[in-house]
Design a protein around this motif. Sequence first.
Motif, PDB file in Angstrom:
ATOM      1  N   MET A  30     -87.172 -36.087  37.013  1.00 39.77           N
ATOM      2  CA  MET A  30     -88.266 -35.420  36.426  1.00 39.77           C
ATOM      3  C   MET A  30     -88.935 -34.533  37.404  1.00 39.77           C
ATOM      4  N   VAL A  31     -89.670 -33.513  36.992  1.00 41.26           N
ATOM      5  CA  VAL A  31     -90.499 -32.765  37.795  1.00 41.26           C
ATOM      6  C   VAL A  31     -91.859 -32.600  37.672  1.00 41.26           C
ATOM      7  N   THR A  32     -92.512 -32.790  38.944  1.00 37.49           N
ATOM      8  CA  THR A  32     -93.919 -32.889  38.755  1.00 37.49           C
ATOM      9  C   THR A  32     -94.383 -31.736  39.568  1.00 37.49           C
ATOM     10  N   VAL A  33     -95.834 -31.200  39.423  1.00 33.58           N
ATOM     11  CA  VAL A  33     -96.331 -30.390  40.166  1.00 33.58           C
ATOM     12  C   VAL A  33     -97.630 -30.766  41.088  1.00 33.58           C
ATOM     13  N   ARG A  34     -97.837 -29.862  42.042  1.00 30.72           N
ATOM     14  CA  ARG A  34     -99.053 -30.318  42.850  1.00 30.72           C
ATOM     15  C   ARG A  34     -99.492 -29.106  43.545  1.00 30.72           C
ATOM     16  N   GLN A  35    -100.692 -29.279  44.539  1.00 29.75           N
ATOM     17  CA  GLN A  35    -101.072 -28.317  45.153  1.00 29.75           C
ATOM     18  C   GLN A  35    -100.096 -28.336  46.561  1.00 29.75           C
ATOM     19  N   HIS A  41     -92.650 -26.058  53.669  1.00 30.16           N
ATOM     20  CA  HIS A  41     -91.653 -25.365  53.319  1.00 30.16           C
ATOM     21  C   HIS A  41     -90.900 -25.755  52.379  1.00 30.16           C
ATOM     22  N   ASP A  42     -90.173 -24.860  51.535  1.00 27.26           N
ATOM     23  CA  ASP A  42     -89.251 -25.252  50.397  1.00 27.26           C
ATOM     24  C   ASP A  42     -88.239 -26.341  51.098  1.00 27.26           C
ATOM     25  N   THR A  43     -87.820 -27.086  50.166  1.00 29.54           N
ATOM     26  CA  THR A  43     -86.715 -28.183  50.499  1.00 29.54           C
ATOM     27  C   THR A  43     -85.873 -28.220  49.341  1.00 29.54           C
ATOM     28  N   LEU A  44     -84.954 -29.433  49.758  1.00 25.37           N
ATOM     29  CA  LEU A  44     -84.154 -29.718  48.228  1.00 25.37           C
ATOM     30  C   LEU A  44     -84.874 -30.227  47.251  1.00 25.37           C
ATOM     31  N   ILE A  45     -86.160 -30.863  47.474  1.00 27.18           N
ATOM     32  CA  ILE A  45     -86.772 -31.494  46.441  1.00 27.18           C
ATOM     33  C   ILE A  45     -87.939 -30.558  46.133  1.00 27.18           C
ATOM     34  N   THR A  46     -88.557 -29.903  46.915  1.00 24.42           N
ATOM     35  CA  THR A  46     -89.615 -29.185  46.748  1.00 24.42           C
ATOM     36  C   THR A  46     -89.438 -27.469  46.670  1.00 24.42           C
ATOM     37  N   LYS A  47     -90.472 -27.076  45.822  1.00 22.98           N
ATOM     38  CA  LYS A  47     -90.167 -25.538  45.981  1.00 22.98           C
ATOM     39  C   LYS A  47     -91.870 -25.114  45.648  1.00 22.98           C
ATOM     40  N   VAL A  55     -92.063 -30.714  42.497  1.00 26.20           N
ATOM     41  CA  VAL A  55     -91.355 -31.849  43.147  1.00 26.20           C
ATOM     42  C   VAL A  55     -90.360 -32.520  42.290  1.00 26.20           C
ATOM     43  N   ARG A  56     -89.051 -32.622  42.630  1.00 32.54           N
ATOM     44  CA  ARG A  56     -88.073 -33.198  41.944  1.00 32.54           C
ATOM     45  C   ARG A  56     -87.982 -34.700  42.266  1.00 32.54           C
ATOM     46  N   HIS A  57     -88.093 -35.475  41.395  1.00 30.31           N
ATOM     47  CA  HIS A  57     -87.905 -36.864  41.647  1.00 30.31           C
ATOM     48  C   HIS A  57     -86.560 -37.465  40.928  1.00 30.31           C
ATOM     49  N   GLN A  58     -85.555 -37.734  41.543  1.00 32.27           N
ATOM     50  CA  GLN A  58     -84.506 -38.039  40.982  1.00 32.27           C
ATOM     51  C   GLN A  58     -84.382 -39.629  41.308  1.00 32.27           C
ATOM     52  N   MET A  59     -83.956 -40.021  40.183  1.00 33.26           N
ATOM     53  CA  MET A  59     -83.599 -41.796  40.256  1.00 33.26           C
ATOM     54  C   MET A  59     -82.429 -42.031  39.612  1.00 33.26           C
ATOM     55  N   SER A  60     -81.576 -43.160  40.037  1.00 34.49           N
ATOM     56  CA  SER A  60     -80.271 -43.355  39.518  1.00 34.49           C
ATOM     57  C   SER A  60     -80.363 -45.017  39.112  1.00 34.49           C
TER      58      SER A  60
END
Length: 101
Positions: A30-35, A41-47, A55-60
């Motif tokens: 699921m993807v959430t947004v925030r300030q 800086h951009d990462t694998l989970i934030t842009k 913010v990408r939240h990955q769960m298994s």
Amino acid sequence: MAIIDLKRCITEKVGLVPRDVCARPNTFEMVTVRQPLKGEHDTLITKTYNSTTTVRHQMSADSKEERIVWCNKINKTLANLRTWNADALKPMKPAASSSYH
């Protein structure tokens, strides 16, 4: 442990992540947004896009069956939250080229 604010979730439907995005089976996202944070800086989970950071939240899950149960419950929760909370964000469909960073 982090807290995921479901009112800030913009994922239309939580579901299985393609294996080319995450090799771990039964992963959902699921993807959430925030300030944006200062100096972030951009990462694998934030842009960051101008004044918003996704913010990408990955769960298994341990099994396919558990993943299906989790996704169904999260999707139902998001639907209820969006119906009953005026400040909950509406889902956004990802752009074809940017659905997965």
